[in-house]
Design a protein around this motif. Structure first.
Motif, PDB file in Angstrom:
ATOM      1  N   MET A 181     -26.384 -16.867  23.321  1.00  0.00           N
ATOM      2  CA  MET A 181     -25.525 -16.932  22.137  1.00  0.00           C
ATOM      3  C   MET A 181     -24.078 -16.670  22.545  1.00  0.00           C
ATOM      4  SD  MET A 181     -25.588 -14.521  18.712  1.00  0.00           S
ATOM      5  CE  MET A 181     -27.287 -14.953  18.367  1.00  0.00           C
ATOM      6  N   GLY A 182     -23.176 -17.574  22.173  1.00  0.00           N
ATOM      7  CA  GLY A 182     -21.765 -17.380  22.479  1.00  0.00           C
ATOM      8  C   GLY A 182     -21.117 -16.423  21.496  1.00  0.00           C
ATOM      9  N   ILE A 183     -19.975 -15.900  21.898  1.00  0.00           N
ATOM     10  CA  ILE A 183     -19.225 -14.991  21.038  1.00  0.00           C
ATOM     11  C   ILE A 183     -18.039 -15.735  20.442  1.00  0.00           C
ATOM     12  CG2 ILE A 183     -17.809 -12.907  20.949  1.00  0.00           C
ATOM     13  CD1 ILE A 183     -19.490 -11.749  23.190  1.00  0.00           C
ATOM     14  N   ARG A 184     -17.936 -15.680  19.145  1.00  0.00           N
ATOM     15  CA  ARG A 184     -16.729 -16.127  18.451  1.00  0.00           C
ATOM     16  C   ARG A 184     -16.153 -14.889  17.771  1.00  0.00           C
ATOM     17  NH1 ARG A 184     -15.809 -21.739  15.349  1.00  0.00           N
ATOM     18  NH2 ARG A 184     -15.531 -22.271  17.543  1.00  0.00           N
ATOM     19  N   LEU A 185     -15.100 -14.362  18.359  1.00  0.00           N
ATOM     20  CA  LEU A 185     -14.530 -13.089  17.935  1.00  0.00           C
ATOM     21  C   LEU A 185     -13.386 -13.315  16.961  1.00  0.00           C
ATOM     22  CD1 LEU A 185     -14.033  -9.992  18.183  1.00  0.00           C
ATOM     23  CD2 LEU A 185     -12.619 -10.510  20.191  1.00  0.00           C
ATOM     24  N   GLY A 186     -13.416 -12.585  15.857  1.00  0.00           N
ATOM     25  CA  GLY A 186     -12.331 -12.621  14.893  1.00  0.00           C
ATOM     26  C   GLY A 186     -11.490 -11.358  14.972  1.00  0.00           C
ATOM     27  N   LEU A 187     -10.230 -11.494  15.378  1.00  0.00           N
ATOM     28  CA  LEU A 187      -9.281 -10.389  15.362  1.00  0.00           C
ATOM     29  C   LEU A 187      -8.655 -10.310  13.977  1.00  0.00           C
ATOM     30  CD1 LEU A 187      -7.396 -11.077  18.727  1.00  0.00           C
ATOM     31  CD2 LEU A 187      -9.150  -9.335  18.335  1.00  0.00           C
ATOM     32  N   CYS A 188      -8.800  -9.168  13.312  1.00  0.00           N
ATOM     33  CA  CYS A 188      -8.339  -9.016  11.931  1.00  0.00           C
ATOM     34  C   CYS A 188      -7.169  -8.033  11.900  1.00  0.00           C
ATOM     35  CB  CYS A 188      -9.480  -8.535  11.039  1.00  0.00           C
ATOM     36  SG  CYS A 188     -10.890  -9.664  10.983  1.00  0.00           S
ATOM     37  N   GLN A 189      -5.965  -8.549  12.034  1.00  0.00           N
ATOM     38  CA  GLN A 189      -4.759  -7.719  12.095  1.00  0.00           C
ATOM     39  C   GLN A 189      -4.253  -7.506  10.669  1.00  0.00           C
ATOM     40  OE1 GLN A 189      -1.865  -7.985  15.418  1.00  0.00           O
ATOM     41  NE2 GLN A 189      -0.414  -8.659  13.857  1.00  0.00           N
ATOM     42  N   THR A 190      -4.677  -6.414  10.059  1.00  0.00           N
ATOM     43  CA  THR A 190      -4.381  -6.178   8.651  1.00  0.00           C
ATOM     44  C   THR A 190      -3.198  -5.232   8.469  1.00  0.00           C
ATOM     45  OG1 THR A 190      -5.980  -4.362   8.575  1.00  0.00           O
ATOM     46  CG2 THR A 190      -6.783  -6.540   7.987  1.00  0.00           C
ATOM     47  N   ARG A 191      -2.612  -5.306   7.299  1.00  0.00           N
ATOM     48  CA  ARG A 191      -1.568  -4.372   6.899  1.00  0.00           C
ATOM     49  C   ARG A 191      -2.226  -3.092   6.410  1.00  0.00           C
ATOM     50  NH1 ARG A 191       0.935  -3.984   1.847  1.00  0.00           N
ATOM     51  NH2 ARG A 191      -0.230  -5.831   1.201  1.00  0.00           N
ATOM     52  N   VAL A 192      -1.626  -1.944   6.709  1.00  0.00           N
ATOM     53  CA  VAL A 192      -2.151  -0.652   6.267  1.00  0.00           C
ATOM     54  C   VAL A 192      -1.171  -0.040   5.273  1.00  0.00           C
ATOM     55  CG1 VAL A 192      -2.858   1.662   6.970  1.00  0.00           C
ATOM     56  CG2 VAL A 192      -3.375  -0.301   8.442  1.00  0.00           C
ATOM     57  N   THR A 193      -1.688   0.316   4.096  1.00  0.00           N
ATOM     58  CA  THR A 193      -0.875   0.901   3.040  1.00  0.00           C
ATOM     59  C   THR A 193      -1.287   2.363   2.832  1.00  0.00           C
ATOM     60  OG1 THR A 193      -2.351   0.463   1.165  1.00  0.00           O
ATOM     61  CG2 THR A 193      -1.007  -1.375   1.956  1.00  0.00           C
ATOM     62  N   ARG A 194      -0.696   3.005   1.859  1.00  0.00           N
ATOM     63  CA  ARG A 194      -1.059   4.382   1.546  1.00  0.00           C
ATOM     64  C   ARG A 194      -2.210   4.456   0.552  1.00  0.00           C
ATOM     65  NH1 ARG A 194       2.743   7.138   4.230  1.00  0.00           N
ATOM     66  NH2 ARG A 194       1.757   9.104   3.664  1.00  0.00           N
ATOM     67  N   ASN A 195      -2.734   3.299   0.161  1.00  0.00           N
ATOM     68  CA  ASN A 195      -3.835   3.222  -0.797  1.00  0.00           C
ATOM     69  C   ASN A 195      -5.098   2.800  -0.058  1.00  0.00           C
ATOM     70  OD1 ASN A 195      -5.721   1.943  -2.723  1.00  0.00           O
ATOM     71  ND2 ASN A 195      -4.117   2.326  -4.235  1.00  0.00           N
ATOM     72  N   LYS A 196      -6.071   3.716   0.042  1.00  0.00           N
ATOM     73  CA  LYS A 196      -7.277   3.396   0.811  1.00  0.00           C
ATOM     74  C   LYS A 196      -8.015   2.188   0.235  1.00  0.00           C
ATOM     75  CE  LYS A 196     -10.022   6.734   2.265  1.00  0.00           C
ATOM     76  NZ  LYS A 196     -11.107   7.760   2.302  1.00  0.00           N
ATOM     77  N   GLY A 197      -8.125   2.138  -1.089  1.00  0.00           N
ATOM     78  CA  GLY A 197      -8.811   1.007  -1.704  1.00  0.00           C
ATOM     79  C   GLY A 197      -8.156  -0.313  -1.364  1.00  0.00           C
ATOM     80  N   GLU A 198      -6.822  -0.344  -1.357  1.00  0.00           N
ATOM     81  CA  GLU A 198      -6.100  -1.562  -0.994  1.00  0.00           C
ATOM     82  C   GLU A 198      -6.349  -1.907   0.470  1.00  0.00           C
ATOM     83  OE1 GLU A 198      -3.435  -4.864  -1.206  1.00  0.00           O
ATOM     84  OE2 GLU A 198      -4.699  -3.778  -2.624  1.00  0.00           O
ATOM     85  N   ASN A 199      -6.398  -0.917   1.328  1.00  0.00           N
ATOM     86  CA  ASN A 199      -6.675  -1.173   2.746  1.00  0.00           C
ATOM     87  C   ASN A 199      -8.047  -1.803   2.934  1.00  0.00           C
ATOM     88  OD1 ASN A 199      -4.188  -0.048   3.431  1.00  0.00           O
ATOM     89  ND2 ASN A 199      -5.063   1.994   3.730  1.00  0.00           N
ATOM     90  N   LEU A 200      -9.032  -1.331   2.184  1.00  0.00           N
ATOM     91  CA  LEU A 200     -10.367  -1.913   2.276  1.00  0.00           C
ATOM     92  C   LEU A 200     -10.370  -3.340   1.731  1.00  0.00           C
ATOM     93  CD1 LEU A 200     -12.732   1.060   1.302  1.00  0.00           C
ATOM     94  CD2 LEU A 200     -11.814   0.423   3.538  1.00  0.00           C
ATOM     95  N   ARG A 201      -9.608  -3.594   0.671  1.00  0.00           N
ATOM     96  CA  ARG A 201      -9.543  -4.959   0.126  1.00  0.00           C
ATOM     97  C   ARG A 201      -8.884  -5.909   1.131  1.00  0.00           C
ATOM     98  NH1 ARG A 201      -8.743  -1.944  -4.641  1.00  0.00           N
ATOM     99  NH2 ARG A 201      -6.479  -1.900  -4.388  1.00  0.00           N
ATOM    100  N   LEU A 202      -7.841  -5.442   1.799  1.00  0.00           N
ATOM    101  CA  LEU A 202      -7.196  -6.278   2.812  1.00  0.00           C
ATOM    102  C   LEU A 202      -8.138  -6.545   3.987  1.00  0.00           C
ATOM    103  CD1 LEU A 202      -3.670  -4.600   2.813  1.00  0.00           C
ATOM    104  CD2 LEU A 202      -4.224  -6.876   1.942  1.00  0.00           C
ATOM    105  N   ALA A 203      -8.897  -5.529   4.380  1.00  0.00           N
ATOM    106  CA  ALA A 203      -9.871  -5.711   5.460  1.00  0.00           C
ATOM    107  C   ALA A 203     -10.951  -6.699   5.036  1.00  0.00           C
ATOM    108  CB  ALA A 203     -10.484  -4.372   5.842  1.00  0.00           C
ATOM    109  N   GLU A 204     -11.407  -6.586   3.796  1.00  0.00           N
ATOM    110  CA  GLU A 204     -12.437  -7.516   3.315  1.00  0.00           C
ATOM    111  C   GLU A 204     -11.943  -8.952   3.356  1.00  0.00           C
ATOM    112  OE1 GLU A 204     -15.055  -8.558  -0.710  1.00  0.00           O
ATOM    113  OE2 GLU A 204     -13.962  -6.657  -0.578  1.00  0.00           O
ATOM    114  N   ALA A 205     -10.715  -9.181   2.898  1.00  0.00           N
ATOM    115  CA  ALA A 205     -10.168 -10.538   2.903  1.00  0.00           C
ATOM    116  C   ALA A 205     -10.082 -11.079   4.327  1.00  0.00           C
ATOM    117  CB  ALA A 205      -8.792 -10.546   2.244  1.00  0.00           C
ATOM    118  N   ALA A 206      -9.653 -10.245   5.267  1.00  0.00           N
ATOM    119  CA  ALA A 206      -9.544 -10.691   6.656  1.00  0.00           C
ATOM    120  C   ALA A 206     -10.916 -10.975   7.250  1.00  0.00           C
ATOM    121  CB  ALA A 206      -8.814  -9.634   7.479  1.00  0.00           C
TER     122      ALA A 206
END
Length: 274
Positions: A1-26
């Motif tokens: 099985m080959g590896i297809r790696l996704g690098l998810c360079q997200t923005r980090v805010t002071r709102n944890k919930g927003e950080n998780l939403r940005l991570a989910e989108a990425a």
């Protein structure tokens, strides 16, 4: 099985919930591009500030752990969940969790080498003011290949990567948050050297740059091959980059310059730190 790696360079805010939403989108974007392995940045759910680590911290099994497990399971991919402040007893660790496509925790790496630096006229930071150091070297066999985990400042310690290489690591995943003092001069160099001296693939994922933050990330998430070449690299802005990694190339590079088989076991001895 080959590896297809996704690098998810997200923005980090002071709102944890927003950080998780940005991570989910990425993560969804990476999965839509066929990634079967994804990597998030260091402290992706938390501002990189000592006072924030205990405040944003969670025990294993907490909100962010549950989020990562659910995303891995829903998207059907292996997920190295960047790093988060992990609470255990009266200690806070800088921890990376690795999940299977079934949402099971496969490994947990606590940052071994804490980021304590003081560069005159540049960056000063002491993780040891709030964080405790881990004491394990983390390598895990998966159907994708043998993966190693390290976090940011760990990459400056070649002996740690040497032991991971001796334990068979083929791809080492490094959530990291270099700054604007060390990033421009050391980021590419450090990742290329660890890939070159262990003749393996090394991937680093940073938060996106926020010039208004108290700690400004360098960005430039990347993947390096065993020849020390950069296969792909983002800029400083939020983004997702998917890259194919062929572990079959390891034999080619290692046969051309056989430093791994030529190591003198009687002269250089590695210690098992687990």
């Amino acid at each position: 099985m080959g590896i297809r790696l996704g690098l998810c360079q997200t923005r980090v805010t002071r709102n944890k919930g927003e950080n998780l939403r940005l991570a989910e989108a990425a993560l969804r974007q990476a999965a839509d591009q066929g990634a079967n392995l994804a990597l998030l940045p260091e402290m992706f759910n938390c501002p990189y500030e000592n006072p924030c680590f205990p405040l944003y911290g969670e025990p294993a099994g907490g909100e962010t752990w549950q989020f990562l497990a659910a995303m891995a399971r829903e998207l059907g991919l292996y997920l190295a969940g960047g790093s988060v402040p992990e609470l255990e007893g009266d200690k806070v660790y800088n921890t990376c969790y690795l999940f299977s496509p079934q949402g099971e925790e496969l490994a947990r790496h606590r940052k071994v080498h804490l980021f304590d630096i003081d560069v005159p006229g540049g960056q000063r930071f002491k993780e040891s003011d709030t964080l405790a150091a881990g004491n394990q070297i983390t390598v895990v066999d998966t159907p994708l290949g043998t993966l190693g985990l390290a976090i940011c400042f760990d990459i400056r310690f070649a002996e740690l990567f040497r032991v991971m290489g001796d334990r068979g690591a083929q791809l080492i995943l490094v959530p990291a948050d270099f700054n604007m003092t060390t990033g421009p001069v050391h980021w590419d160099l450090a990742f290329r050297m660890r890939a070159l001296d262990q003749q393996c693939f090394v991937a680093g994922c940073s938060p996106a740059r926020d010039e208004k933050a108290s700690y400004v990330a360098y960005g430039h998430s990347l993947v390096c091959n065993p020849w020390g070449e950069i296969l792909t690299q983002l800029d400083e802005k939020p983004g997702v980059q998917v890259v194919d990694i062929d572990l079959g190339d390891l034999a080619k590079y290692r046969s051309q310059i056989p430093i791994l088989s030529g190591r003198r076991g009687d002269l250089y001895r590695t210690e098992d730190r687990t």
